[in-house]
Write an enzyme that holds these catalytic residues in place. Sequence first.
Site, PDB file in Angstrom:
ATOM      1  N   ASP A  65      58.633  66.285   7.588  1.00 22.53           N
ATOM      2  CA  ASP A  65      57.490  65.499   8.053  1.00 22.53           C
ATOM      3  C   ASP A  65      56.437  65.363   6.960  1.00 22.53           C
ATOM      4  O   ASP A  65      55.787  64.316   6.841  1.00 22.53           O
ATOM      5  CB  ASP A  65      56.885  66.142   9.301  1.00 22.53           C
ATOM      6  CG  ASP A  65      57.789  65.985  10.524  1.00 22.53           C
ATOM      7  OD1 ASP A  65      58.891  65.428  10.377  1.00 22.53           O
ATOM      8  OD2 ASP A  65      57.392  66.434  11.618  1.00 22.53           O
TER       9      ASP A  65
ATOM     10  N   GLU B 138      54.697  73.287  12.195  1.00 22.86           N
ATOM     11  CA  GLU B 138      55.345  73.373  13.494  1.00 22.86           C
ATOM     12  C   GLU B 138      54.775  74.597  14.194  1.00 22.86           C
ATOM     13  O   GLU B 138      54.561  75.643  13.562  1.00 22.86           O
ATOM     14  CB  GLU B 138      56.861  73.490  13.356  1.00 22.86           C
ATOM     15  CG  GLU B 138      57.518  72.325  12.621  1.00 22.86           C
ATOM     16  CD  GLU B 138      57.275  70.990  13.276  1.00 22.86           C
ATOM     17  OE1 GLU B 138      57.093  70.942  14.511  1.00 22.86           O
ATOM     18  OE2 GLU B 138      57.256  69.958  12.561  1.00 22.86           O
TER      19      GLU B 138
ATOM     20  N   ASP C 226      52.226  69.856   6.786  1.00 27.32           N
ATOM     21  CA  ASP C 226      52.627  69.670   8.176  1.00 27.32           C
ATOM     22  C   ASP C 226      53.022  71.032   8.744  1.00 27.32           C
ATOM     23  O   ASP C 226      53.589  71.875   8.018  1.00 27.32           O
ATOM     24  CB  ASP C 226      53.804  68.700   8.289  1.00 27.32           C
ATOM     25  CG  ASP C 226      54.118  68.360   9.745  1.00 27.32           C
ATOM     26  OD1 ASP C 226      53.460  67.464  10.299  1.00 27.32           O
ATOM     27  OD2 ASP C 226      55.010  69.017  10.329  1.00 27.32           O
TER      28      ASP C 226
ATOM     29  N   HIS D 224      60.505  66.435  13.086  1.00 26.71           N
ATOM     30  CA  HIS D 224      59.824  67.587  13.655  1.00 26.71           C
ATOM     31  C   HIS D 224      60.199  68.877  12.934  1.00 26.71           C
ATOM     32  O   HIS D 224      60.270  69.938  13.554  1.00 26.71           O
ATOM     33  CB  HIS D 224      60.110  67.707  15.158  1.00 26.71           C
ATOM     34  CG  HIS D 224      59.537  66.581  15.959  1.00 26.71           C
ATOM     35  ND1 HIS D 224      58.174  66.390  16.104  1.00 26.71           N
ATOM     36  CD2 HIS D 224      60.136  65.583  16.653  1.00 26.71           C
ATOM     37  CE1 HIS D 224      57.962  65.319  16.856  1.00 26.71           C
ATOM     38  NE2 HIS D 224      59.139  64.808  17.192  1.00 26.71           N
TER      39      HIS D 224
END
Length: 625
Positions: free
Chosen positions: A206, A62, A60, A201
């Site tokens: 995540d 960001e 994952d 987040h």
Amino acid sequence: MSSTTVPTRDAPHRPPAPGGPRLLSVQAFTPTAVEGAAPVQLGLDELGTPLQDVTFVVVDLETTGGSPASAGITEIGAVKVRGGEVLGEFQTLVNPGTPVPAFIARLTGITTGMVATAPPIEAVLPSFLEFSRGSVLVAHNAPFDIGFLKAAARDAGYEWPGNQVLDTVPLARRVVTRDEAPNHKLSTLAALFHATVTPEHRALADARATVDVLHALLERMAPFGVTHLEDLATATDPVPADVRRKRTLADGLPDGPGVYMFRGPGEEVLYVGTSTSIRRRVRSYFTAAEKRGRMTEMVRIAHAVTPVECATVLEAQVRELRLIAEHSPRYNRRSKFPERMSWVRLTSEHHPRLSIVQDVRADAAHIGPYSSRRQAQLAIDALHDALPVRQCTSRLPLLPARGASACALAEMGRCGAPCTTAQEPQGYPAVAGRARATMLTDPADVVEHLTARIAELAATERYEQAADVTSRLEAFLLGAGRAQRLHPLAACAQLVAARPVEGSRWEIVVVRHARLAATGLSPSGADPWPTIDALVATAEDVPAPVAPAPACHPHEADLVLGWLEQPGVRLVDVSHPLAWPVRSARAFADGTRTAQRVAHHGRARLGSGSPTGEPRATDPTEDPC
């Protein structure tokens, strides 16, 4: 034949940069449950790679925005799992090179100050690529995360390793209904499946939540027959249950080159196919990768699959053709009846003419074979356009009858009129000689005449007529080219050739009159001559045909010729010279393409298609079948 070596090399491995990301909770994985277990019989579930043996890296990211072109990565989190056990975790902040937007900081909690001292993506990528090496990458909405990673690798000059990618969103759409969840967001699915970590987040959290979602989705997919890594590629495309249940037909099939036969009631051969991996290819018929309705119908009828293992890919291709010709399977569309292929013959009578036949005689000139009578007729039309060969079908007397009159074609100069005395004694024999030479050695008479005609028609914007003439020229060059290539191979009593393959081995073929008589592989690193001698001694005895007709299906001869023309093939022994005319039909292919482009360009300007509404072939050397 020339030899070409194509070197291959692995992409250089770049070590992780110092000061990069850290690995968390790396655990040793020992399959103790397998050791000492009692032996069991392998079933279909053991074919391929079972999901419990697959290493997944759930990742994952960001980022500072929604597109790699305008945004950067701020955090990478990943979890490596296999068999439901966590093997390791990967987490690092990343300096995106730009300030973190305020709304992103509020959403993720990652501020510009937090990433100011973090390593750039160029320093992070080597460690992540090493962490995920050899695994299946998993992400929720994978195009987003994998898209950013690929763009970063490209910009940093790293080669993307090409891991298989699994997206949990389409999997969820397959097995999670609207009654269970209003949408397929990660937070919604994590709540539905009672994930141990709540998505917040942040990349690692995540990724951990996605691991729980992945395991829950795979558990739900098992009743649909998704139990192996190979099933995941088509898991999101539903397959009828009765078709998927037929997967058991692939049980025990070999994982090597060969031919497979689907059998129906009464052991009828329904379909014959070939593949470099029989098992993988047969398994694909029971997945959504198979889109052909006819094949789905065939699978529903079939009750068994018979494999025929082959030493080489060429042997598998040849066996497929022979089995199709032998069994005439109703679901095969390839030519099942080679005896129905057509040839164009210049007859051997005193006043020769052109005719369409299905056999080859030693005392006549032939071009072909053609897969359809229509193509053969187009080739005859091309010869008649360029040469005044008679078009009447009656057998003419040696001397013209008294009072015989010429037909209208003779008056237009399109027939040598051997039926009358209105020609020189050697007139028509000269015409027949030119026709024979055009068919067998030099097609210049036909090519020059028809290309000039095409240019004339295109110049007056008569593009449909130009396209018709082009089709005739294509058909003629196709048949003449095939006959010129087949003739020396069909006349050769024995040809032995070898090609180097991986593992210091040689692929050896023995060809007799264009028919594959034997083939095999020499042992790795060993002298190939004992294998060659054994193959020659045990090769099939093939009676000589009448060239240019080969002693096999014409498509088999094409396969053999294609193999012989590969780079690196060496001729070991030939009993007959292999030679093609210098001004062969294939040598004129470029000129035909140019003429054809003129005709097609003009038709495009007029906005019209072919008279039949069907596209025309764009390659004059392409077999229309």
